[in-house]
Every structure is written in structure tokens, then in C-alpha cells.
Design a protein around this motif. Structure first.
Motif, PDB file in Angstrom:
ATOM      1  N   ASP A 311       4.335   5.005   1.820  1.00 27.00           N
ATOM      2  CA  ASP A 311       5.526   5.277   1.421  1.00 27.00           C
ATOM      3  C   ASP A 311       4.372   4.448  -0.582  1.00 27.00           C
ATOM      4  O   ASP A 311       3.630   3.831  -0.456  1.00 27.00           O
ATOM      5  N   GLU A 312       5.371   5.223  -1.609  1.00 25.93           N
ATOM      6  CA  GLU A 312       4.446   4.635  -2.514  1.00 25.93           C
ATOM      7  C   GLU A 312       5.468   3.386  -3.470  1.00 25.93           C
ATOM      8  O   GLU A 312       6.754   3.201  -3.844  1.00 25.93           O
ATOM      9  N   ILE A 313       4.836   2.730  -3.036  1.00 29.53           N
ATOM     10  CA  ILE A 313       5.079   1.219  -3.562  1.00 29.53           C
ATOM     11  C   ILE A 313       4.443   0.417  -4.198  1.00 29.53           C
ATOM     12  O   ILE A 313       3.254   0.146  -4.485  1.00 29.53           O
ATOM     13  N   ASP A 314       5.147  -0.772  -4.702  1.00 28.58           N
ATOM     14  CA  ASP A 314       4.495  -1.144  -6.185  1.00 28.58           C
ATOM     15  C   ASP A 314       3.865  -2.309  -5.559  1.00 28.58           C
ATOM     16  O   ASP A 314       4.207  -3.352  -4.989  1.00 28.58           O
ATOM     17  N   CYS A 315       2.440  -1.967  -5.798  1.00 31.71           N
ATOM     18  CA  CYS A 315       0.819  -3.044  -4.847  1.00 31.71           C
ATOM     19  C   CYS A 315       0.121  -3.457  -6.161  1.00 31.71           C
ATOM     20  O   CYS A 315      -0.301  -2.392  -6.252  1.00 31.71           O
ATOM     21  N   SER A 316      -0.381  -4.600  -6.070  1.00 32.76           N
ATOM     22  CA  SER A 316      -1.575  -4.199  -7.118  1.00 32.76           C
ATOM     23  C   SER A 316      -1.971  -5.658  -6.476  1.00 32.76           C
ATOM     24  O   SER A 316      -2.103  -6.803  -5.539  1.00 32.76           O
ATOM     25  N   ARG A 317      -3.739  -6.166  -8.009  1.00 32.37           N
ATOM     26  CA  ARG A 317      -4.212  -7.188  -7.086  1.00 32.37           C
ATOM     27  C   ARG A 317      -3.438  -8.235  -7.119  1.00 32.37           C
ATOM     28  O   ARG A 317      -2.571  -9.019  -8.527  1.00 32.37           O
ATOM     29  N   GLY A 318      -3.865  -9.428  -5.982  1.00 33.17           N
ATOM     30  CA  GLY A 318      -3.111 -10.575  -6.499  1.00 33.17           C
ATOM     31  C   GLY A 318      -1.991 -10.444  -5.424  1.00 33.17           C
ATOM     32  O   GLY A 318      -1.028 -11.536  -5.452  1.00 33.17           O
ATOM     33  N   ASN A 319      -1.176  -9.558  -5.274  1.00 30.43           N
ATOM     34  CA  ASN A 319      -0.360  -9.339  -2.934  1.00 30.43           C
ATOM     35  C   ASN A 319      -0.626  -9.419  -2.558  1.00 30.43           C
ATOM     36  O   ASN A 319      -2.243  -9.335  -2.527  1.00 30.43           O
ATOM     37  N   VAL A 320       0.180  -9.816  -1.144  1.00 29.73           N
ATOM     38  CA  VAL A 320      -0.749 -10.389  -0.239  1.00 29.73           C
ATOM     39  C   VAL A 320       0.006  -8.744   0.641  1.00 29.73           C
ATOM     40  O   VAL A 320       1.322  -9.045   1.432  1.00 29.73           O
ATOM     41  N   ILE A 321      -0.254  -7.749   1.490  1.00 31.96           N
ATOM     42  CA  ILE A 321      -0.061  -7.275   2.155  1.00 31.96           C
ATOM     43  C   ILE A 321      -0.469  -8.107   4.119  1.00 31.96           C
ATOM     44  O   ILE A 321      -1.196  -8.468   4.175  1.00 31.96           O
ATOM     45  N   ALA A 322       0.871  -7.975   4.218  1.00 33.81           N
ATOM     46  CA  ALA A 322       1.005  -9.154   5.215  1.00 33.81           C
ATOM     47  C   ALA A 322       1.905  -8.620   6.448  1.00 33.81           C
ATOM     48  O   ALA A 322       3.054  -7.164   6.672  1.00 33.81           O
ATOM     49  N   ALA A 323       2.230  -9.279   7.743  1.00 35.41           N
ATOM     50  CA  ALA A 323       2.766  -8.206   9.352  1.00 35.41           C
ATOM     51  C   ALA A 323       4.383  -8.570   9.107  1.00 35.41           C
ATOM     52  O   ALA A 323       4.593  -9.590   8.227  1.00 35.41           O
ATOM     53  N   ALA A 324       4.718  -7.665   9.232  1.00 31.93           N
ATOM     54  CA  ALA A 324       6.497  -7.458   8.087  1.00 31.93           C
ATOM     55  C   ALA A 324       7.352  -8.152   9.211  1.00 31.93           C
ATOM     56  O   ALA A 324       8.553  -8.893   8.491  1.00 31.93           O
ATOM     57  N   ALA A 325       7.222  -8.533  10.092  1.00 32.04           N
ATOM     58  CA  ALA A 325       7.983  -9.513  11.040  1.00 32.04           C
ATOM     59  C   ALA A 325       7.545 -11.066  11.130  1.00 32.04           C
ATOM     60  O   ALA A 325       8.272 -11.969  11.574  1.00 32.04           O
ATOM     61  N   ASP A 326       6.207 -11.744  10.287  1.00 34.56           N
ATOM     62  CA  ASP A 326       5.663 -12.977  10.397  1.00 34.56           C
ATOM     63  C   ASP A 326       5.381 -12.702   8.745  1.00 34.56           C
ATOM     64  O   ASP A 326       4.159 -13.065   9.239  1.00 34.56           O
ATOM     65  N   PRO A 327       6.140 -12.817   7.783  1.00 33.14           N
ATOM     66  CA  PRO A 327       5.189 -12.823   6.259  1.00 33.14           C
ATOM     67  C   PRO A 327       5.245 -14.065   6.094  1.00 33.14           C
ATOM     68  O   PRO A 327       6.206 -15.088   6.644  1.00 33.14           O
ATOM     69  N   PRO A 328       3.873 -14.188   5.092  1.00 33.99           N
ATOM     70  CA  PRO A 328       3.547 -15.694   4.716  1.00 33.99           C
ATOM     71  C   PRO A 328       5.126 -16.175   3.323  1.00 33.99           C
ATOM     72  O   PRO A 328       5.847 -15.509   3.062  1.00 33.99           O
ATOM     73  N   GLN A 329       4.857 -17.366   3.079  1.00 36.88           N
ATOM     74  CA  GLN A 329       6.067 -17.614   2.372  1.00 36.88           C
ATOM     75  C   GLN A 329       5.470 -17.985   0.950  1.00 36.88           C
ATOM     76  O   GLN A 329       4.671 -16.907   0.138  1.00 36.88           O
ATOM     77  N   VAL A 330       6.267 -17.770   0.277  1.00 38.23           N
ATOM     78  CA  VAL A 330       6.923 -17.970  -1.306  1.00 38.23           C
ATOM     79  C   VAL A 330       7.504 -18.611  -1.791  1.00 38.23           C
ATOM     80  O   VAL A 330       8.185 -18.722  -1.765  1.00 38.23           O
ATOM     81  N   ALA A 331       7.069 -19.311  -2.846  1.00 36.30           N
ATOM     82  CA  ALA A 331       7.208 -20.280  -3.836  1.00 36.30           C
ATOM     83  C   ALA A 331       6.870 -20.575  -4.986  1.00 36.30           C
ATOM     84  O   ALA A 331       5.658 -20.247  -5.596  1.00 36.30           O
TER      85      ALA A 331
END
Length: 629
Positions: A311-331
Motif C-alpha cells: 500500500d502507498e502509506i505515509d512512512c518516513s525516516r524516524g518511523n518504525v515498521i513493526a509486526a502488526a499484531a505486536d507493535p511497540p508503544q507510542v508516548a
């Protein structure tokens, strides 16, 4: 000769291939000054036959010229590469050496023991799997021994070898060895170091380094090299974790290809895997796993790859690509452990740059909850952190970041703080956990945005930030600018330093920390006012570049206009309409800018006004003409 046998066969390719599949262990040597770390590494390389003929000849020559060990070889010279290190006989920088045995391959870091270079030790320990903690048998466990051991624990090192060195100088006395080991293990248990081994050695004589020594018949454990070969590398554990790829850059060589490049920090990935891009949260599926050598069916932790998505989705330097079912946290708010690495103490409330993984974001540090006494593990009250201090403090970021607790991930849990003005690294930190309040507070979307507010007022929001010494004329000029803009039917509001301290900031004093908080609050108020479409004029000494840069970063590009009302100290003091300079000179007014507190003049302001060359009225007109037109 001291040349690996595989090289004698003139088959370097075969030599490299023979070591390609061996596990790589990253090791750090640490401890107090003069415990013999450099000598130990040199001896380890020498005894494991990792020194080439030309290196050996140079070493022998250097030992005669600058060595400190008589006519013998000074093994420390193998790793003490800086001239200053050789002249002083100490380690300053971190030196890395690679060597391999039949069973394993190693990168070993020689870290400085002096307290003033503790920051360099943190650098070396941040990637290490194991630590060799050296103790001089004559001195025993010292404060720096404890500090380095505690840092090793904080930085996630799981395997520790206590190497009691210079046993030859105490006649290989077992009782001394046992006493040191007992004291160290009691400390290690207190800080949570579990896998601690101990070995009696002599770096100078080579005892128990690569071969068992006849001088210690009472010791039945492994040699130092034997222990290193038996340490399990944690790469397998990293590969077993959920998939994580911090994006380093977007690979777009042409219109037909868009991939996201980075080094996998955890888990594995294959085409068809469902992934989530954070912090945004959009999901997609991996289409290809691309490398310079072609596509892979699966990539694992430690490999550098480029992922393409379906898919064409927004992703740039500093983003994290992770397993969809077990992503890291955001805070955006965290409890952290900090190791302060700068000569200048922590200033709570000051805006620093926080680099975590591939993310860089503005961050502020609150006053520490406590500082840790490395000798007693006591949690001591602290208002700041000085050089080499270790403390726990809350950190708030300007935007949500992707993270994991450092105990789970070095890559997404470890960070550094960078001074925004000097670009110097001032601290290393470890995220402990997100603060609960950060997940319960969310931005409320507004039906009427800042664009609509500005359009209603028919103007472009601005912050006209006047800075300069007390008595420079900031308030006078700011008031004249406000009058002129009002006559032009502009919607304007003036924030004056003295007036704000009568209300919003009346609880603040004039220490550096209070000055920083003063400007932070004013910056937040100014930002809210620009959201309302206003032109905001401020008149504050605002003595520090870092805080002015922080306020600039809060605003939209082009909205912040720094105006330096430039007046010499002598001219400002001569005016002294409030009598403040006289009080400061008399010692009755402390922390006064220009007298006993510094003023950092802007280096590249948008507008500079020299009040010795123009009147306040002319200065105000120039500002209006330049900013409004």
C-alpha cells in the motif's frame, strides 16, 4: 611468527570464510584507572597469536621508547593509540580490537578508567554483550569499579567477569582474591548482576588469560579466554522478538520504486507479513525484502534491508515498521534513567534534542526524582545532575515517539540527549516506562483551526521576539511596535517580561532553571496566541540561545522573528532606570544578566537593532516595515 596459519597458506578468503559462521561477541573492559585494562587486551591479543610481524616489531620499538615496563613488551601500547594516552600512560578514548579463535570471534573495547572519561565508557558499553571488570589486587573494589559495574547493568550487559589483576604483585595470595571476589559479588547481587564469574590474572605475566597458570593451583575455573568463548551471544534472542525496523531513509531511486531502508532491530520479516507503521498506526503488507544482493525470502535481526509495501502509506525516516499484531508503544512522557555526560549540569526544563533509534525530537527533562549513589545504591535527593551522575528523571518529548523499555530493546529504549546550540551529546538515557498520564491526555480536534482564525483577522500570525540586556530598550520598542500595528488594524498582543512575572510566572525566581521555565511558559502562551491568529510581541531578556531556539521550534516555519535589541553592557548600565545594575554591582541582586549571569547574544537574528545608532521610534518603524511590509 605471529601470523594466523590460514594467512600463511595465502588464502585470505578461506581464512575469512572459516570465521564467517562463528558467533560475534562484543566485550568491554572496564574498571578504575591503572587496573591494567589496556595491558590485558594487549596480552590477550599477543597470547592468542593475533599480532602480525610488523605490529610486533613496532610494539617492541615503542616499548623501548615510551614503555613503562622495563625491557619487556608494554602490551598497553597495542590499544593506547592516542599520543596523549602514550605520554600519560592512561586510556582516554575507547579503542576497539577484533580477534578470533577457533571457537569464536570478538570485538573487544578498551574503555578509560578515569572518572572524567566515564562518558566514553558508556559509549563502549552501549553495544557490548559481556564485560570484563578489572580490579587491581592491591587496591580492591573502588568507587569507579562500582560505577562501571552499575552502568554495565543499566546498559543491559548480562555477562560479567571479575578479573582480579596484578596477582603477581601480591604473591598470588588466594585470601586476597577471595576477599575481593566476596565484596564484589555482594555488590553485584545488590544491583542485580546475576551471571558474575571471577578469575585471578596477571596481565603482565599472562597468568590465566589464555592458559591456566601454575601460580594459582588453588583456582579451578576457566581462563579468561575460555570464559569469553563460552559466553552465549544474544543474537538468537533478538531474532525471536517481534519484528521491528526503525526506518533510516526512504529509498526512491525512480517513480517505480519506493522502499523503506533500515537495520532490523528485532525479529524477522518476510514477504506477505502484516506490518504496522508507527507512530501513525497505518497497516500494510510486506511486498518485497530487498538487499544489494537481491531479494530475500526472510530477513532477521541485524540485517540491513529495504522493505516495499503493498500500500502507498505515509512512512518516513524516524518511523518504525513493526509486526502488526505486536507493535511497540507510542508516548510522549517517560520515566528514564540518565547518565549525565556534560561538564555543564542538567538544567531542568531546558529543551534538548532526543535521539532514539532513527527518531530525533525535542525533549525536556524534569528535575530528577533522585540521584543514585553508586557506592551505597542510596537514592539521594537532587535538583540537577552533574558530570558522571546517574539519576532517574521524567522526560517529555515535543511529539509522540515509538519506544520500548530499554530492558526489552536497546535500539528503541536507549537514547542520547543533544545540546541544541552546541550539538554536543550531554546525556545517555534508558527508557524505563511511559508515564500513565501521557496515554490519558490527547489533543482535541477543533472545528475552527488556526487558519480560519488568521483568515478572520486578515493577517499572518507572527511572534516578534525581542531579546537583549536589561535596559536595552526592548519594552519601549515593543510598545511602539504594538501601537503602530494597532493603528494598522492588526490584532496584536504584547507579552512583557515584567508584566508576566506579576501573574503567570510570579512563582519563578531568576536562577538559570527558573529563567528556562519562564521562557518555556511564555513560548507556550505565544504558541496558543498564534493559534488564535494573533501577532504576538514579546520583550524578554531570554538570555539563553537554547530556549530561544526551543520557542522557535514550537512555531510554524517563518512565524518566529528573533529581534536582537543590541546594546553594550556599559550603555545599558548607564541607563539603569530601575536601579537593577546598581543592586547587582552591590551584590544585593543575584543572578542578574550581564553581571553574574550570562547573556548569549543571537548569532543570526532576523533583525538586529543597534540602539546607539537609532531611536526607539525608528527601530519600531523598521520592525513593522520588515515584518508586515
Amino acid at each position: 611468527m605471529f601470523v594466523p596459519e590460514a594467512l600463511i597458506a595465502e588464502d585470505i578468503g578461506a581464512y575469512l570464510a572459516a570465521h564467517a559462521d562463528k558467533s560475534l561477541l562484543r566485550v568491554i573492559t572496564c574498571g578504575s584507572v591503572d587496573d591494567g585494562k589496556s595491558t590485558l587486551i594487549g596480552r590477550l591479543l599477543y597470547d592468542s597469536k593475533q599480532i602480525f610481524d610488523d605490529q610486533l616489531s613496532a610494539l617492541e620499538a615503542d616499548s623501548k621508547r615510551v614503555g613503562t615496563q622495563g625491557a619487556g613488551i608494554d602490551f598497553a601500547l597495542l590499544v593506547d593509540g592516542l599520543a596523549a594516552e602514550r605520554e600519560q600512560g592512561i586510556t582516554i578514548d575507547v579503542a576497539y580490537r577484533f580477534f578470533a579463535t577457533e571457537r569464536a570471534k570478538f570485538i573487544i573495547a578498551d574503555c578509560p578508567g578515569h572518572e572524567q572519561y566515564t562518558r566514553n565508557m558508556v559509549t563502549g558499553a552501549s553495544t557490548a554483550d559481556a564485560a570484563i571488570v578489572l580490579v587491581d589486587a592491591r587496591k580492591g573494589v573502588l568507587t569507579q569499579t562500582r560505577r562501571h559495574s552499575y552502568l554495565a547493568k543499566l546498559l543491559g550487559i548480562r555477562h560479567v567477569m571479575l578479573a582480579v589483576n596484578k596477582m603477581d604483585l601480591i604473591g598470588f595470595d588466594q585470601a586476597v582474591f577471595d576477599t575481593i571476589v566476596g565484596e564484589y559479588r555482594a555488590f553485584a547481587e545488590e544491583i542485580g548482576l546475576e551471571a558474575v564469574a571471577a578469575v585471578p590474572i596477571s596481565g603482565l605475566g599472562g597468568d590465566n588469560i589464555t592458559t591456566a597458570s601454575a601460580n594459582t593451583p588453588w583456582y579451578g575455573g576457566p581462563t579468561l579466554l575460555g570464559w569469553l568463548e563460552d559466553v552465549e551471544v544474544v543474537a538468537e534472542a533478538e531474532q525471536a522478538r517481534s519484528f521491528r525496523l526503525p526506518v533510516q531513509w526512504v529509498n526512491r531511486p525512480n517513480l517505480d520504486f519506493r522502499g523503506f531502508a533500515g537495520t532490523i532491530s528485532g525479529g524477522s520479516v518476510a514477504p506477505g507479513d502484516a506490518v504496522r507503521v508507527l507512530p501513525g498506526g497505518r497497516t500494510s503488507t510486506v511486498a518485497r525484502v530487498v538487499t544489494a544482493d537481491g531479494d530475500l525470502a526472510r530477513a532477521v535481526a541485524g540485517q540491513a534491508v529495504t522493505l516495499t509495501l503493498t500500500d502507498e502509506i505515509d512512512c518516513s525516516r524516524g518511523n518504525v515498521i513493526a509486526a502488526a499484531a505486536d507493535p511497540p508503544q507510542v508516548a510522549d512522557q517517560f520515566e528514564t534513567t540518565l547518565v549525565w555526560m556534560a561538564e555543564e549540569a542538567l538544567l531542568p526544563g531546558r529543551s534538548y534534542l532526543m535521539k532514539i533509534g532513527t527518531q530525533t525530537v525535542a525533549a525536556t527533562v524534569a528535575a530528577p526524582k533522585y540521584q543514585i549513589n553508586v557506592n551505597t545504591m542510596e537514592q539521594m535527593a537532587a535538583k540537577t545532575l552533574e558530570l558522571n551522575a546517574i539519576g532517574v528523571a521524567a522526560v517529555t518529548t515535543a511529539a509522540p515517539i515509538v519506544f520500548e523499555a530499554y530492558a526489552d530493546s536497546r535500539e528503541l529504549g536507549g537514547f542520547i540527549l543533544i545540546d541544541r546550540v552546541t550539538n554536543a551529546t550531554v546525556a545517555a538515557g534508558m527508557v524505563n516506562f511511559a508515564l500513565r498520564r501521557s496515554q490519558n491526555i490527547h489533543l482535541q480536534a477543533m472545528s475552527i483551526g488556526r487558519e480560519a482564525m488568521a483568515q478572520l483577522k486578515n493577517q499572518q500570525p507572527k511572534v516578534l521576539w525581542l531579546t537583549g540586556l536589561s535596559g536595552a530598550g526592548k519594552s519601549t520598542i515593543a510598545d511602539l511596535v504594538a501601537k503602530q500595528l494597532h493603528r494598522m488594524n492588526r490584532h496584536v498582543f504584547l507579552l512583557d517580561g515584567d508584566n508576566v512575572r506579576h501573574g503567570l510566572n510570579k512563582d519563578l525566581g531568576f536562577t538559570d532553571a527558573d529563567r528556562i521555565e519562564n521562557i518555556r511558559r511564555v513560548g507556550e502562551v505565544a504558541k496558543l496566541m498564534t493559534d488564535a491568529g494573533l501577532i504576538v510581541i514579546t520583550a524578554f531578556i531570554s538570555p539563553f540561545r537554547a530556549e530561544r531556539a526551543m520557542v522557535r521550534s514550537m512555531m510554524a516555519p517563518g512565524e518566529f522573528v528573533e529581534i536582537h535589541v543590541d546594546t553594550s553592557l556599559a550603555a545599558a548600565e548607564a541607563r539603569d532606570v530601575k536601579g537593577l545594575y546598581a543592586k547587582a554591582r552591590a551584590g544585593t541582586l543575584k543572578n542578574f544578566t550581564g553581571i553574574d549571569s550570562p547573556y548569549e547574544a543571537p548569532e543570526a537574528p532576523e533583525i538586529r537593532i543597534d540602539t546607539s545608532l537609532m531611536s526607539a521610534e525608528d527601530a519600531a518603524m523598521m520592525i513593522v516595515d520588515r515584518v508586515i511590509g
